[in-house]
Design an enzyme around this catalytic site. Sequence first.
Site, short mmCIF file in Angstrom:
data_model
loop_
_atom_site.label_atom_id
_atom_site.label_comp_id
_atom_site.label_asym_id
_atom_site.label_seq_id
_atom_site.Cartn_x
_atom_site.Cartn_y
_atom_site.Cartn_z
N ASP A 108 1.22 -1.36 0.11
CA ASP A 108 -0.02 0.31 -0.32
C ASP A 108 1.18 1.10 0.21
O ASP A 108 1.96 1.68 0.32
CB ASP A 108 -0.97 -0.14 1.16
CG ASP A 108 -2.38 0.96 1.24
OD1 ASP A 108 -2.48 0.65 0.72
OD2 ASP A 108 -2.17 2.05 1.69
N LYS A 164 0.25 2.69 7.65
CA LYS A 164 -0.59 1.86 8.42
C LYS A 164 -0.37 0.32 8.08
O LYS A 164 -1.20 -1.16 8.58
CB LYS A 164 -2.17 2.46 7.48
CG LYS A 164 -2.88 1.53 7.69
CD LYS A 164 -4.20 2.25 6.87
CE LYS A 164 -5.98 1.10 7.09
NZ LYS A 164 -5.73 0.03 7.23
N GLY A 214 -7.38 1.57 -5.37
CA GLY A 214 -8.12 2.30 -6.46
C GLY A 214 -8.52 3.99 -5.43
O GLY A 214 -8.54 3.66 -4.25
N GLN A 264 -16.02 5.29 -4.34
CA GLN A 264 -16.61 5.42 -4.84
C GLN A 264 -17.52 6.88 -4.29
O GLN A 264 -17.86 6.56 -2.97
CB GLN A 264 -17.80 4.25 -5.35
CG GLN A 264 -19.21 5.01 -6.27
CD GLN A 264 -19.83 3.22 -5.55
OE1 GLN A 264 -18.87 1.54 -5.75
NE2 GLN A 264 -21.20 3.25 -6.66
N VAL A 306 -15.62 -2.81 -11.85
CA VAL A 306 -15.02 -4.36 -11.99
C VAL A 306 -14.67 -5.37 -13.09
O VAL A 306 -13.43 -5.06 -13.48
CB VAL A 306 -15.21 -5.04 -10.98
CG1 VAL A 306 -16.98 -5.95 -11.05
CG2 VAL A 306 -14.33 -6.13 -10.33
N ASP A 307 -15.70 -5.10 -13.57
CA ASP A 307 -15.75 -5.81 -14.70
C ASP A 307 -14.27 -5.06 -16.21
O ASP A 307 -14.07 -5.82 -16.48
CB ASP A 307 -16.92 -5.75 -15.59
CG ASP A 307 -17.75 -6.32 -14.93
OD1 ASP A 307 -18.09 -7.55 -14.19
OD2 ASP A 307 -18.98 -5.62 -14.05
N HIS A 361 -21.18 -5.88 -12.35
CA HIS A 361 -21.10 -5.38 -11.50
C HIS A 361 -21.94 -3.94 -11.35
O HIS A 361 -21.00 -3.18 -10.67
CB HIS A 361 -20.49 -5.81 -11.03
CG HIS A 361 -20.48 -5.13 -9.05
ND1 HIS A 361 -21.33 -5.40 -8.23
CD2 HIS A 361 -19.85 -4.70 -8.23
CE1 HIS A 361 -20.72 -5.38 -6.95
NE2 HIS A 361 -19.52 -4.84 -7.36
N THR A 419 -18.75 -0.29 1.13
CA THR A 419 -19.49 -1.57 1.25
C THR A 419 -18.07 -1.95 1.82
O THR A 419 -16.79 -2.09 0.33
CB THR A 419 -19.86 -1.55 0.47
OG1 THR A 419 -19.04 -1.61 -1.33
CG2 THR A 419 -21.45 -0.94 0.31
#
EC number: 1.1.1.27
Length: 315
Positions: free
Chosen positions: A38, A43, A83, A86, A126-127, A179, A232
Amino acid sequence: MEKFKGNKVVLVGNGAVGSSYAFAMLNQGACDEFVIIDLNEDKAKGDAMDLNHGVVYAPSPMQVKYGTYEDCHDASLIVICAGAAQKPGETRLDLVGKNMKIFKSIVDEIMKSGFDGIFLIATNPVDVLTYAVQKFSGLPENQVIGSGTILDTARFRHLLSQEFNVSPNSVHGYIIGEHGDSELAVWSGTNIAGNSLYDILNENPEKQKLIEEIFVNTRDAAYEIIKAKGATYYGVAMGLMRISKAILNNENVVLTVSAKLNGEYGHDDVYIGVPAIINRNGIREVLETPLNTEEKEKFAKSVETLKAIQTPFFS
């Protein structure tokens, strides 16, 4: 099934989803070595230390450490959760431009290490990003997998189980497609303990009106959760863990993942959520679950949605 020895998993991206996945991995003991990469080195090191302190109570020994892309060379599985996040009101497809650039740099660094294992992608959209990873890496299509609709399918089964008061393990049905907003439920193939949902509804017509509500609640669950708590991560982390175990344990189990189509369902050149057999080699086979006319049309529209997003980047 027996676990392969020498399993090494690398996590790229230690945010909410990544760290939840790491904790799930510790609890299920599916690998021998777990490496966290990361940009936030402190962290990642802190999480590695924290997780190691829990190994004594884990089901099997596991070494957890902070690492770099050089650690990818002998990994069996690399899970990418890195990434841009959202934001409320933002669709998964809005993220594509930001995350495409991030992924190009990540995959380039990984491939420089000599990696030849399996990629598992979780970052949205994701797709499209799974398609991008296959293009960027040059790895065989079976070695690049997206989380696809594994979480959507879990949400679908959960909601149906709640409505009919049965275990979700007794509910059999798939959410396929993107998705995201163009996904669809395969109602024609949904059953509860072998009993067709259509037959059950014929006997219980009062429940008919609830079916569309269940799909809408499945499709829009992420937006509701994001509105409530910002993101989520637990559900998708468990979905990633399920796919990881299927790979590492060579399970040959059917899961709804983002897989490359090569003529299946009448489409090609797209990664999209479909049932597929998952084992140590990644995607062994894409399964063509029967669809009725309406479902075929919705699936075709979902394919069109994804191709419209990816084409400007890979025309």
